[in-house]
Design a protein around this motif. Structure first.
Motif, short mmCIF file in Angstrom:
data_model
loop_
_atom_site.label_atom_id
_atom_site.label_comp_id
_atom_site.label_asym_id
_atom_site.label_seq_id
_atom_site.Cartn_x
_atom_site.Cartn_y
_atom_site.Cartn_z
N LEU A 152 0.83 -1.21 0.00
CA LEU A 152 0.00 0.00 0.00
C LEU A 152 0.87 1.26 0.00
N GLU A 153 1.98 1.21 0.71
CA GLU A 153 2.89 2.36 0.70
C GLU A 153 3.45 2.59 -0.71
N ARG A 154 3.82 1.51 -1.39
CA ARG A 154 4.33 1.64 -2.75
C ARG A 154 3.24 2.14 -3.70
N LEU A 155 2.03 1.61 -3.56
CA LEU A 155 0.93 2.06 -4.41
C LEU A 155 0.62 3.54 -4.16
N GLY A 156 0.69 3.96 -2.89
CA GLY A 156 0.44 5.37 -2.59
C GLY A 156 1.45 6.28 -3.26
N ASN A 157 2.72 5.90 -3.25
CA ASN A 157 3.75 6.70 -3.92
C ASN A 157 3.53 6.72 -5.43
#
Length: 330
Positions: A152-157
């Motif tokens: 989710l952190e990668r998708l947010g970025n």
């Protein structure tokens, strides 16, 4: 493939099974991990532990009664996990946890990275003591949630990068910009599908943990640490689900904004054609009037008739052009 884990001298370790007498070999084990098991491996585990291992078709059933149930003194809990999370095309796969007393059996048909991460951490020794199969199950689920948090952190970025691409100010041509926006729509669609899979997995984890926390059994007396871990996993799954919902809403907003920008670009092109048609309409009218070739047209006999007609067409074209420019339409 069958991997068996047990405690030896207060240490969680992997046991390789080479003896055909599997019932004697695995009797003191803590965790039996079946990864794409062969029929022979499934049969051996069923006979040794007296449980019925669900088939892949049964694991993929989405009904709640087929995913969370008790049978023959064992608890069967199935969740939806995601594999290939490092790519843009993750795959959904069911994972079944079977708790029978202090023993855990996991059945899966894909190599999920959180399992190897958990095993590496547990075998290395991370300060946590895995006394029962319940401890191992919660540790695996916690590793799955940690993996989801990283995704989710990668998708947010990545979504933030797409957002900058949607709202950036460039002086590129309308055609080039429209083509870029169409590519952004494709990226947003892939991210939306990805997030849908993540949210489905998180919901299944929340249901599994809630079902497990509600189980009542005379043989099950969870420690304070286990109860706290269950609450922590539930809270983490809920918070990650909320974050995934936020990212989904952001994707929907970016989709609407991108489609709106494409419509604006298309409207701009249509406006150019509209202004051009209005600008050239008066000269066309003048040219049509003087192209009728009637005998009784005084201008046909004038020495400056032709320059007069051309000038009239130019003036009739400039007037609407200047008007549109003053209004900011061109």
């Amino acid at each position: 493939m069958l991997q068996i884990y047990a405690r030896r001298a207060d240490r969680f370790c992997l046991r390789e099974i080479s003896n055909p007498a599997i019932e004697q070999a695995i009797s003191p084990a803590l965790w039996y991990d079946l990864l794409s098991p062969t029929p022979a491996e499934t049969k051996d585990v069923q006979e040794a532990l007296h449980v019925s291992i669900p088939t892949r078709e049964e694991m993929e059933d989405i009904e709640l009664s087929a995913r969370l149930y008790q049978e023959d003194g064992a608890s069967f809990m199935t969740m939806t996990a995601l594999t290939n999370l490092d790519s843009d095309e993750p795959a959904k796969t069911p994972i079944t946890f079977i708790l029978r007393g202090p023993t855990l059996i996991t059945v899966r048909h894909a190599d999920a990275k959180p399992f190897s991460t958990f095993c590496t951490r547990a075998l290395r020794g991370n300060g946590h003591s895995y006394e029962t199969g319940e401890d191992v199950m919660l540790g695996v689920i916690e590793a799955v949630i940690d993996r989801m948090a990283d995704v989710l952190e990668r998708l947010g970025n990545e979504i933030d990068g797409i957002s900058r691409g949607v709202f950036r100010s460039t002086k590129a041509s309308s055609r080039k910009k429209t083509r870029d926006l169409e590519a952004l729509i494709e990226q947003l669609g892939r991210k939306g599908d990805f997030l849908s899979g993540v949210r489905e997995s998180l919901v299944s984890i929340s249901r599994l943990v809630a079902y497990h926390a509600a189980l009542e059994s005379p043989s099950r007396r969870p420690s304070k640490e286990v109860r706290q871990l269950v609450k922590l996993v539930q809270r983490d799954a809920t918070s990650l689900g909320d974050h995934a919902a936020f990212l989904s809403g952001k994707i929907n907003f970016l989709l609407d904004a991108t489609l709106g920008l494409i419509n604006l670009e298309q409207n701009q092109i249509i406006k150019i054609f509209t202004v051009a048609s209005v600008v050239f309409l008066p000269p066309t009218l003048v040219a049509s009037a003087y192209g009728m070739n009637f005998e009784l047209m005084p201008e046909l006999q004038w020495h400056f008739g032709y320059p007069y007609a051309v000038g009239l067409m130019i003036i009739s074209a400039l007037m609407p052009y200047l008007y549109f420019k003053r209004r900011g339409w061109v």
